[in-house]
Design a protein around this motif. Sequence first.
Motif, PDB file in Angstrom:
ATOM      1  N   THR A  56       0.826  -1.209   0.000  1.00  0.00           N
ATOM      2  CA  THR A  56       0.000   0.000   0.000  1.00  0.00           C
ATOM      3  C   THR A  56       0.858   1.255   0.000  1.00  0.00           C
ATOM      4  O   THR A  56       0.571   2.220  -0.717  1.00  0.00           O
ATOM      5  CB  THR A  56      -0.930  -0.001   1.232  1.00  0.00           C
ATOM      6  OG1 THR A  56      -1.714  -1.196   1.234  1.00  0.00           O
ATOM      7  CG2 THR A  56      -1.853   1.202   1.209  1.00  0.00           C
ATOM      8  N   TYR A  57       1.917   1.245   0.789  1.00  0.00           N
ATOM      9  CA  TYR A  57       2.794   2.419   0.848  1.00  0.00           C
ATOM     10  C   TYR A  57       3.545   2.623  -0.466  1.00  0.00           C
ATOM     11  O   TYR A  57       3.803   3.754  -0.883  1.00  0.00           O
ATOM     12  CB  TYR A  57       3.789   2.256   1.995  1.00  0.00           C
ATOM     13  CG  TYR A  57       4.735   3.428   2.146  1.00  0.00           C
ATOM     14  CD1 TYR A  57       4.324   4.589   2.790  1.00  0.00           C
ATOM     15  CD2 TYR A  57       6.030   3.371   1.633  1.00  0.00           C
ATOM     16  CE1 TYR A  57       5.183   5.669   2.922  1.00  0.00           C
ATOM     17  CE2 TYR A  57       6.895   4.442   1.761  1.00  0.00           C
ATOM     18  CZ  TYR A  57       6.469   5.587   2.405  1.00  0.00           C
ATOM     19  OH  TYR A  57       7.320   6.651   2.522  1.00  0.00           O
ATOM     20  N   ASP A  60      -2.319   6.450   2.713  1.00  0.00           N
ATOM     21  CA  ASP A  60      -2.877   5.245   2.093  1.00  0.00           C
ATOM     22  C   ASP A  60      -2.822   4.058   3.050  1.00  0.00           C
ATOM     23  O   ASP A  60      -3.734   3.222   3.071  1.00  0.00           O
ATOM     24  CB  ASP A  60      -2.111   4.912   0.811  1.00  0.00           C
ATOM     25  CG  ASP A  60      -2.313   5.957  -0.272  1.00  0.00           C
ATOM     26  OD1 ASP A  60      -3.253   6.767  -0.137  1.00  0.00           O
ATOM     27  OD2 ASP A  60      -1.532   5.963  -1.241  1.00  0.00           O
ATOM     28  N   VAL A  61      -1.762   3.999   3.835  1.00  0.00           N
ATOM     29  CA  VAL A  61      -1.634   2.909   4.807  1.00  0.00           C
ATOM     30  C   VAL A  61      -2.721   3.024   5.873  1.00  0.00           C
ATOM     31  O   VAL A  61      -3.331   2.024   6.273  1.00  0.00           O
ATOM     32  CB  VAL A  61      -0.236   2.920   5.456  1.00  0.00           C
ATOM     33  CG1 VAL A  61      -0.127   1.830   6.523  1.00  0.00           C
ATOM     34  CG2 VAL A  61       0.844   2.719   4.401  1.00  0.00           C
ATOM     35  N   ASN A  68       3.775   6.137  -2.055  1.00  0.00           N
ATOM     36  CA  ASN A  68       4.732   6.541  -1.014  1.00  0.00           C
ATOM     37  C   ASN A  68       4.061   7.456   0.011  1.00  0.00           C
ATOM     38  O   ASN A  68       4.595   8.509   0.381  1.00  0.00           O
ATOM     39  CB  ASN A  68       5.952   7.239  -1.628  1.00  0.00           C
ATOM     40  CG  ASN A  68       6.776   6.299  -2.494  1.00  0.00           C
ATOM     41  OD1 ASN A  68       6.839   5.099  -2.233  1.00  0.00           O
ATOM     42  ND2 ASN A  68       7.388   6.832  -3.532  1.00  0.00           N
ATOM     43  N   SER A  69       2.879   7.043   0.442  1.00  0.00           N
ATOM     44  CA  SER A  69       2.086   7.874   1.346  1.00  0.00           C
ATOM     45  C   SER A  69       1.604   7.041   2.524  1.00  0.00           C
ATOM     46  O   SER A  69       1.039   5.953   2.335  1.00  0.00           O
ATOM     47  CB  SER A  69       0.890   8.477   0.603  1.00  0.00           C
ATOM     48  OG  SER A  69       0.024   9.142   1.495  1.00  0.00           O
ATOM     49  N   LEU A  70       1.822   7.577   3.732  1.00  0.00           N
ATOM     50  CA  LEU A  70       1.320   6.899   4.925  1.00  0.00           C
ATOM     51  C   LEU A  70      -0.198   7.012   5.030  1.00  0.00           C
ATOM     52  O   LEU A  70      -0.837   6.190   5.687  1.00  0.00           O
ATOM     53  CB  LEU A  70       1.969   7.498   6.182  1.00  0.00           C
ATOM     54  CG  LEU A  70       3.415   7.068   6.466  1.00  0.00           C
ATOM     55  CD1 LEU A  70       3.957   7.821   7.667  1.00  0.00           C
ATOM     56  CD2 LEU A  70       3.490   5.563   6.710  1.00  0.00           C
TER      57      LEU A  70
END
Length: 200
Positions: free
Chosen positions: A96-97, A105-106, A101-103
């Motif tokens: 997911t990250y 989304d996590v 490259n986004s927290l």
Amino acid sequence: NACIGGDNIPMLALGIPGDAVTAVIIGALFIHGLKPGPMLMIDTPHLFWFWVGALTLANIFLLIFGLMGIKIFAKLVEIHKGLLLPIIIIISVVGTYAINNSLTDVYWMLGFGIFGYILKMYGFQTGPVVLGIILGPLMEENYRRAMMDQHNNVMGFLFQLVRNPLSLILTLGIIYTILGQTQFWSRMKGKVWKSKKEGA
């Protein structure tokens, strides 16, 4: 595994997922800017035929390796959940990250995971929820297109649902499917069967 090919047919031909797994695949295709359905064959025929070839080869290798390793694969089911779950969570978080490259989304992934667990805990099926998330934007887009075609006339839109024989059949099928899940339909069906038995 015999159902995999059948589930891929409506996904590739119509853009409609055959099950929850193909719904996730459709979501992945949209992330990469691809539109499953007839346009997939027109815009990217090489990808479509690669998909067909991959499914064919996968079934051949599945037969070979499945027969050879059936005893080993049977033991994989016995692996304790305490070992599997951390591995699955780590892979899910990393995957997911890696998309954006986004927290954030996590966090969304974890939130929906908890939401899915709650649904499963109370007996709800997560498959329809996934289908709704994937098909929702498609329905909204086509609904807006249909309303624009009818100049935002709701009655004209509803008339188009019954004007064409195919649309009429699909509309009646949808209504029957929805009503068939209600208690009212079950009671009516029970009364009909009861009256038939009494008449006999």
